[in-house]
Enzyme design. Sequence first.
Site, short mmCIF file in Angstrom:
data_model
loop_
_atom_site.label_atom_id
_atom_site.label_comp_id
_atom_site.label_asym_id
_atom_site.label_seq_id
_atom_site.Cartn_x
_atom_site.Cartn_y
_atom_site.Cartn_z
N GLU A 115 40.35 50.82 -58.36
CA GLU A 115 40.22 52.02 -59.16
C GLU A 115 41.95 51.91 -59.84
O GLU A 115 42.80 51.44 -59.49
CB GLU A 115 40.49 53.42 -58.36
CG GLU A 115 38.92 53.67 -57.71
CD GLU A 115 38.79 54.98 -57.01
OE1 GLU A 115 39.98 55.44 -56.67
OE2 GLU A 115 37.68 55.34 -57.35
N LEU B 213 40.86 57.90 -50.31
CA LEU B 213 39.96 57.06 -49.89
C LEU B 213 38.53 57.71 -49.93
O LEU B 213 38.09 57.80 -48.61
CB LEU B 213 40.33 56.38 -48.69
CG LEU B 213 41.63 55.35 -48.60
CD1 LEU B 213 42.06 54.94 -47.39
CD2 LEU B 213 41.66 54.46 -49.90
N HIS B 214 38.07 57.74 -50.94
CA HIS B 214 36.53 58.54 -50.84
C HIS B 214 35.60 57.39 -50.85
O HIS B 214 35.94 56.21 -50.65
CB HIS B 214 36.47 59.13 -52.25
CG HIS B 214 36.72 58.84 -53.49
ND1 HIS B 214 35.55 57.82 -54.22
CD2 HIS B 214 37.92 58.60 -54.35
CE1 HIS B 214 36.23 57.62 -55.40
NE2 HIS B 214 37.42 57.74 -55.47
N LEU B 215 34.38 57.71 -51.18
CA LEU B 215 33.32 56.54 -50.94
C LEU B 215 33.52 55.20 -51.57
O LEU B 215 33.54 54.16 -50.97
CB LEU B 215 31.86 57.07 -51.66
CG LEU B 215 30.79 56.36 -51.43
CD1 LEU B 215 30.71 55.89 -50.03
CD2 LEU B 215 29.61 56.93 -51.83
N ALA C 27 36.62 53.50 -50.16
CA ALA C 27 36.44 53.30 -48.80
C ALA C 27 35.44 51.89 -48.61
O ALA C 27 35.56 51.06 -47.85
CB ALA C 27 35.89 54.50 -48.21
#
Length: 95
Positions: free
Chosen positions: A87, A14-16, A19
């Site tokens: 994604e 859960l990167h930018l 998130a």
Amino acid sequence: MVSKNIVVVNPSGLHLRPAGVLAKTSMKFKCDVIIECGEKRVDAKSVLNVMGAGIKTGSHICLKCNGPDEEEALEEVSEAIETGLGEAIDENIEK
């Protein structure tokens, strides 16, 4: 309160970007949307809190919703997480 256990399938966790999608999806609801991962408990409506939790691909999380529209929130937010938050997902993650 309703809850559901989910495995994070995003290849980078859960990167930018994911998130942000998670927070935007969670903010549509009046209820509290909380993610628990190990000892961490974060507000899913906050991009910074979600990123700060350092949730990696394959992590087992518990999504908890509490409030007037909790059922709808749980359904929509959990579906977003399970489908990779926009994604490409890693099909090799064990659920």
